[in-house]
Design a protein around this motif. Structure first.
Motif, short mmCIF file in Angstrom:
data_model
loop_
_atom_site.label_atom_id
_atom_site.label_comp_id
_atom_site.label_asym_id
_atom_site.label_seq_id
_atom_site.Cartn_x
_atom_site.Cartn_y
_atom_site.Cartn_z
N ILE A 195 0.87 -1.18 0.00
CA ILE A 195 0.00 0.00 0.00
C ILE A 195 0.91 1.23 0.00
O ILE A 195 1.51 1.57 1.03
CB ILE A 195 -0.94 0.04 1.22
CG1 ILE A 195 -1.81 -1.21 1.33
CG2 ILE A 195 -1.82 1.31 1.13
CD1 ILE A 195 -2.74 -1.22 2.54
N ASP A 196 0.98 1.89 -1.15
CA ASP A 196 1.73 3.15 -1.20
C ASP A 196 0.69 4.27 -1.06
O ASP A 196 -0.27 4.34 -1.82
CB ASP A 196 2.47 3.26 -2.52
CG ASP A 196 3.31 4.52 -2.58
OD1 ASP A 196 4.02 4.79 -1.59
OD2 ASP A 196 3.23 5.27 -3.56
N GLY A 197 0.92 5.12 -0.05
CA GLY A 197 -0.11 6.11 0.31
C GLY A 197 -0.88 5.62 1.52
O GLY A 197 -2.07 5.84 1.68
N ALA A 255 8.78 12.86 3.09
CA ALA A 255 8.88 11.48 3.59
C ALA A 255 8.62 11.43 5.09
O ALA A 255 7.97 12.31 5.64
CB ALA A 255 10.24 10.90 3.21
N LYS A 256 9.20 10.42 5.74
CA LYS A 256 8.68 10.06 7.05
C LYS A 256 9.38 10.71 8.22
O LYS A 256 9.08 10.41 9.36
CB LYS A 256 8.77 8.53 7.20
CG LYS A 256 8.02 7.79 6.11
CD LYS A 256 8.12 6.31 6.33
CE LYS A 256 7.67 5.48 5.18
NZ LYS A 256 6.30 5.60 4.77
N GLY A 257 10.33 11.60 7.96
CA GLY A 257 11.04 12.13 9.13
C GLY A 257 11.29 13.62 9.00
O GLY A 257 11.16 14.20 7.92
N VAL A 260 9.11 15.80 -7.03
CA VAL A 260 10.38 15.80 -6.28
C VAL A 260 10.12 15.33 -4.86
O VAL A 260 9.08 15.61 -4.26
CB VAL A 260 11.03 17.20 -6.25
CG1 VAL A 260 11.54 17.61 -7.62
CG2 VAL A 260 10.08 18.25 -5.70
N GLU A 261 11.04 14.56 -4.33
CA GLU A 261 10.95 14.09 -2.95
C GLU A 261 12.34 13.65 -2.50
O GLU A 261 13.17 13.24 -3.32
CB GLU A 261 9.95 12.95 -2.80
CG GLU A 261 9.77 12.52 -1.34
CD GLU A 261 8.44 11.87 -1.02
OE1 GLU A 261 7.55 11.80 -1.88
OE2 GLU A 261 8.30 11.43 0.14
N SER A 262 12.58 13.73 -1.21
CA SER A 262 13.86 13.28 -0.67
C SER A 262 13.58 12.38 0.54
O SER A 262 12.69 12.69 1.34
CB SER A 262 14.71 14.46 -0.23
OG SER A 262 15.93 13.98 0.30
#
Ligand code: LIP
Length: 277
Positions: free
Chosen positions: A88-90, A179-181, A224-226
């Motif tokens: 599950i992406d999202g 992202a997650k942090g 774009v994402e990091s």
């Protein structure tokens, strides 16, 4: 082991993605059991159930191909082929009942002697020693299935798709992810501030794989994402490349983590200048 036929491998990935998508669709409005959560991320019991459905489906067809998944990894990690799976992406969207999430399945081949990178060019997700052979992204809520085999066209529900022809940043829609942090926020907030006045619109949708397929389909012009993970982007990266787009990535320190810039190719230089500040 002789390599199975690519179209049979693709069929197996589509079958597995649709099986997981069926469970997602059935549970969109259900109360979700949360296995764990932090401020910027949630892990659902349904993430694991979808991963298990995908694993069972793929291993029934190809028991010797290992699986590298967001929820778990199975099989011999040194096999010449590996599935890369985000069930599950999202997840946060899905957890809140927002129908913008998908299943992402890629097949990667271990490269014996990693190809030398041409300046400015890179294989999606390389860096060595893997290259992506096929990608499947399935959005069960919109019933949209993207597929691609390396060297072939990108398809949406069987019809070929191509990136947009927009070549001006100020006429472009650019998607951005956090992202997650907190480190991802620290890296991407300045980029967001520089982008907003320069583009037509910014979109933050919360599913990397769909952001990539939207660029591939000409709905977005860049993304774009990091701090994004391999399983979020392996399938979508190949689909974008097969749709004529540019999928630039950079491996970050922690394993399977990337900084990426995905575009229709036409706005790449303008976007890179803004990202660089
Ligand atoms: C998500 C990505 C999204 C990113 C989120 C998260 P998940 O993947 O698709 O682009 O911003 O932080 O990583 O966790 O839903 O599979």
């Amino acid at each position: 082991m002789s390599q199975p036929h690519p179209k049979k491998l693709l069929r197996a990935a589509v079958q597995a993605a649709r099986a997981a998508g069926q469970l997602m669709r059935k549970n969109l409005r259900a109360t979700k059991h949360i296995d764990s959560e932090v401020q910027y991320d949630i892990k659902l019991a349904l993430d694991v159930r979808c991963q298990k459905i995908i694993e069972k489906s793929l291993r029934a067809c190809y028991p010797d191909i290992s699986i590298l998944g967001e929820e778990e990894s199975t099989g011999d990690p040194d096999t010449p082929l590996r599935w890369v799976v985000d069930p599950i992406d999202g997840t946060v969207n899905f957890a809140y009942g927002i129908p913008h999430a998908c299943t992402s399945i890629a097949l990667q081949q271990r490269m014996p002697n990693p190809p030398r990178r041409r300046a400015g060019k890179s294989d999606p997700i390389s860096p060595a020693p893997y290259r992506t052979l096929l990608g499947v992204v399935y959005d069960p809520f919109a019933d949209e299935l993207w597929t691609a085999l390396r060297g072939g066209p990108a398809r949406l529900n069987g019809r070929a798709v191509h990136v947009s022809t927009r070549d001006r940043l100020d006429r472009s829609i650019v998607s951005i992810g956090f992202a997650k942090g907190p480190e991802s926020l620290a890296r991407m907030l300045p980029v967001l501030n520089r982008l907003i006045p320069r583009v037509r619109k910014i979109r933050m949708m919360g599913a990397a794989a769909l952001a990539l397929t939207y660029v591939a389909s000409g709905r977005f012009d860049g993304y774009v994402e990091s701090g994004i993970r391999l399983w979020d982007i392996a399938a979508g990266g190949l689909i974008l490349e097969c749709a004529g787009g540019d999928f630039e990535h950079e491996a970050l320190d922690n394993q399977h983590t990337y900084r990426l810039s995905a575009t229709n190719g036409l706005i790449k230089r303008q976007l890179d200048r803004v990202r660089a500040g």
